[in-house]
Design a protein around this motif. Sequence first.
Motif, PDB file in Angstrom:
ATOM      1  N   GLU A  32       2.006  -5.708   6.399  1.00 36.43           N
ATOM      2  CA  GLU A  32       1.429  -4.364   6.340  1.00 36.43           C
ATOM      3  C   GLU A  32      -0.042  -4.460   6.715  1.00 36.43           C
ATOM      4  O   GLU A  32      -0.756  -5.331   6.238  1.00 36.43           O
ATOM      5  N   ILE A  33      -0.448  -3.540   7.571  1.00 32.10           N
ATOM      6  CA  ILE A  33      -1.790  -3.601   8.148  1.00 32.10           C
ATOM      7  C   ILE A  33      -2.511  -2.286   7.905  1.00 32.10           C
ATOM      8  O   ILE A  33      -1.957  -1.221   8.151  1.00 32.10           O
ATOM      9  N   ARG A  34      -3.736  -2.368   7.417  1.00 33.28           N
ATOM     10  CA  ARG A  34      -4.584  -1.182   7.439  1.00 33.28           C
ATOM     11  C   ARG A  34      -6.020  -1.605   7.719  1.00 33.28           C
ATOM     12  O   ARG A  34      -6.328  -2.793   7.793  1.00 33.28           O
ATOM     13  N   VAL A  35      -6.871  -0.624   7.875  1.00 31.27           N
ATOM     14  CA  VAL A  35      -8.252  -0.871   8.281  1.00 31.27           C
ATOM     15  C   VAL A  35      -9.160  -0.129   7.321  1.00 31.27           C
ATOM     16  O   VAL A  35      -8.889   1.010   6.971  1.00 31.27           O
TER      17      VAL A  35
ATOM     18  N   GLU B  70      -2.748 -11.812   1.097  1.00 30.28           N
ATOM     19  CA  GLU B  70      -3.620 -10.700   1.495  1.00 30.28           C
ATOM     20  C   GLU B  70      -4.756 -11.248   2.340  1.00 30.28           C
ATOM     21  O   GLU B  70      -5.626 -11.962   1.835  1.00 30.28           O
TER      22      GLU B  70
ATOM     23  N   PRO C 189     -15.643  -3.053   4.739  1.00 33.00           N
ATOM     24  CA  PRO C 189     -15.607  -4.215   3.846  1.00 33.00           C
ATOM     25  C   PRO C 189     -16.281  -3.917   2.509  1.00 33.00           C
ATOM     26  O   PRO C 189     -17.194  -3.102   2.444  1.00 33.00           O
TER      27      PRO C 189
ATOM     28  N   SER D 226     -15.807  -2.682  10.257  1.00 35.62           N
ATOM     29  CA  SER D 226     -14.608  -2.590   9.433  1.00 35.62           C
ATOM     30  C   SER D 226     -13.846  -3.912   9.426  1.00 35.62           C
ATOM     31  O   SER D 226     -14.051  -4.786  10.261  1.00 35.62           O
TER      32      SER D 226
ATOM     33  N   TYR E  91      -3.370   5.466   8.950  1.00 34.10           N
ATOM     34  CA  TYR E  91      -2.160   4.694   9.205  1.00 34.10           C
ATOM     35  C   TYR E  91      -2.075   3.399   8.405  1.00 34.10           C
ATOM     36  O   TYR E  91      -3.067   2.688   8.246  1.00 34.10           O
TER      37      TYR E  91
ATOM     38  N   SER F  36      -8.123   5.361  12.014  1.00 34.73           N
ATOM     39  CA  SER F  36      -7.844   4.171  11.206  1.00 34.73           C
ATOM     40  C   SER F  36      -7.645   4.514   9.728  1.00 34.73           C
ATOM     41  O   SER F  36      -7.095   3.707   8.982  1.00 34.73           O
TER      42      SER F  36
ATOM     43  N   TRP G 165       0.828  -1.195   0.000  1.00 34.96           N
ATOM     44  CA  TRP G 165       0.000   0.000   0.000  1.00 34.96           C
ATOM     45  C   TRP G 165       0.861   1.242   0.000  1.00 34.96           C
ATOM     46  O   TRP G 165       1.827   1.351   0.759  1.00 34.96           O
TER      47      TRP G 165
ATOM     48  N   ASP H 245     -12.327 -10.117  10.011  1.00 35.33           N
ATOM     49  CA  ASP H 245     -13.373  -9.491  10.811  1.00 35.33           C
ATOM     50  C   ASP H 245     -12.668  -8.727  11.937  1.00 35.33           C
ATOM     51  O   ASP H 245     -12.008  -9.320  12.789  1.00 35.33           O
ATOM     52  N   SER H 246     -12.795  -7.379  11.935  1.00 35.46           N
ATOM     53  CA  SER H 246     -12.010  -6.583  12.895  1.00 35.46           C
ATOM     54  C   SER H 246     -12.422  -6.840  14.336  1.00 35.46           C
ATOM     55  O   SER H 246     -11.672  -6.516  15.258  1.00 35.46           O
TER      56      SER H 246
ATOM     57  N   ILE I  39      -9.855  -5.680   8.967  1.00 35.34           N
ATOM     58  CA  ILE I  39      -8.415  -5.480   8.986  1.00 35.34           C
ATOM     59  C   ILE I  39      -7.861  -6.118   7.721  1.00 35.34           C
ATOM     60  O   ILE I  39      -8.147  -7.284   7.440  1.00 35.34           O
ATOM     61  N   LYS I  40      -7.114  -5.339   6.934  1.00 34.27           N
ATOM     62  CA  LYS I  40      -6.411  -5.891   5.780  1.00 34.27           C
ATOM     63  C   LYS I  40      -4.967  -6.087   6.201  1.00 34.27           C
ATOM     64  O   LYS I  40      -4.309  -5.145   6.660  1.00 34.27           O
ATOM     65  N   LEU I  41      -4.494  -7.319   6.103  1.00 33.76           N
ATOM     66  CA  LEU I  41      -3.112  -7.615   6.478  1.00 33.76           C
ATOM     67  C   LEU I  41      -2.439  -8.277   5.284  1.00 33.76           C
ATOM     68  O   LEU I  41      -2.853  -9.356   4.857  1.00 33.76           O
ATOM     69  N   ALA I  42      -1.460  -7.619   4.715  1.00 34.76           N
ATOM     70  CA  ALA I  42      -0.732  -8.167   3.572  1.00 34.76           C
ATOM     71  C   ALA I  42       0.641  -8.623   4.049  1.00 34.76           C
ATOM     72  O   ALA I  42       1.422  -7.826   4.564  1.00 34.76           O
TER      73      ALA I  42
ATOM     74  N   LEU J  74       0.297   0.218   9.210  1.00 36.66           N
ATOM     75  CA  LEU J  74       1.267  -0.328  10.164  1.00 36.66           C
ATOM     76  C   LEU J  74       2.155  -1.317   9.428  1.00 36.66           C
ATOM     77  O   LEU J  74       1.693  -2.040   8.538  1.00 36.66           O
ATOM     78  N   ASP J  75       3.405  -1.363   9.784  1.00 40.76           N
ATOM     79  CA  ASP J  75       4.373  -2.104   8.990  1.00 40.76           C
ATOM     80  C   ASP J  75       5.345  -2.818   9.928  1.00 40.76           C
ATOM     81  O   ASP J  75       5.928  -2.193  10.817  1.00 40.76           O
TER      82      ASP J  75
END
Lengths: 252, 252
Positions: free
Chosen positions: B195-198, B236, B201, B216, A244, A241, A100, B240-241, B218-221, A246-247
Amino acid sequence: MSREGQTSQPKYLRIAAELRGALERGDYQPGDRLPGENTLAADFDVAPLTMRQALGVLRSEGLVGSRKGSGWFVESFRPIRRRGIPRLARGQWGSGKTIWSADDHRAPDVDQITVQEDTPPPEHISDVFELAPGETVCVRSRRYVMEGRPVMVAESYLPQSLVAGSPITQADTGPGGIYARLADLGHAPARFREEIRVRMPSAEEAARLAIPADRSVIKLARTAFDSEGRAVEINEMTMDSATYVLDYEFDA
Amino acid sequence: MSREGQTSQPKYLRIAAELRGALERGDYQPGDRLPGENTLAADFDVAPLTMRQALGVLRSEGLVGSRKGSGWFVESFRPIRRRGIPRLARGQWGSGKTIWSADDHRAPDVDQITVQEDTPPPEHISDVFELAPGETVCVRSRRYVMEGRPVMVAESYLPQSLVAGSPITQADTGPGGIYARLADLGHAPARFREEIRVRMPSAEEAARLAIPADRSVIKLARTAFDSEGRAVEINEMTMDSATYVLDYEFDA
């Protein structure tokens, strides 16, 4: 366990998805003013109220904003990349490659800071510090802004008995900040734990971050342990939210 | 940059905050059925519609749920703790100490899996893999459930040219999974970036996770790099946050 099924989607969410797609395709550029609500409603063939709900969804995601009297615009704020683990020298690592896009080169500034000594701790803080009944903490509360926009509030907790009389109880902790002062006290952080979860903001959090009440916050609690394994600081961060990424980078 | 100010809070959010406080104090226990909407509305001295909006906020946070015909109940699902970095032997570390209570001992199961070879990659995936125009990827798509509840969907991307003909193209990749097979191919992951973002959906994500459209995700790549620094897999994840606490532990 019952779950709320999603067989059909409300119309305003479908419209929000279409408009999100238009933003992602670049039909509108960051900073652009969007057409008026009535024009958009006509374009999407929905009622103005539905259009407004759809725009509200995109606002909760930080994709669009509104200004009184001048309508909706495309947010131009780039997310901030926060690296949880200090960068290692790596040269060979293809770590410029990120999923991202985010701002890697600027850090937010502190615009508000208060320090309160000798405060009764919240129970979950007391538990992690293993404080005896009646023991107190020092709380350092800060707000961070970037481009004039609040992006994070953070409360650092430290055992009062550990930091009493040290620069940690002052607004300005000096070069190297809290961690350098903890080292001076013989409790340099040797290990960190970061715990992350997501929830809706409290009224106070939404107000301090100036975000819509329906935009979630990232709660990030960072606990610093000294070389004996003692928890010496807990920093509870609350982030907008939408701002950011986060990495974390680490070896296999 | 304009920001949406929060001088006064809508009534339903105030009520949501009060009810959240009651849940946190333990006035109602996980699994408990709540009083009916009209009773709650009378207790909080608001209109039934306002009460229902407040309950909707708590549902979006995963604190309460509703069943057709039997009203609202307190969610009993414990968040899942996901450790991003494998646990090190540490003994001395006081790492049993966590800020948020979560389930440390169970992992979700896969209930859906599909594998698609030779697929055109999304642009951001192609960029990270540095694929030439026309190069394709293998996509492994999975859904994870816990206690019958979907908690995460994940798409793993791998360069087609790297994995063609290997067990990675099969649903069952064998002992050790994808990473062991990448090692067999001479591309063992040596480093990871997460890498994390929010965000809210998409309709499809909300449907696959069976979450309300206003909760919302959580997208974690997670990108795996081999010892040459080449990106060899991108996973990717969409969570569920309300169900996850993410956890990273690392040395100072």
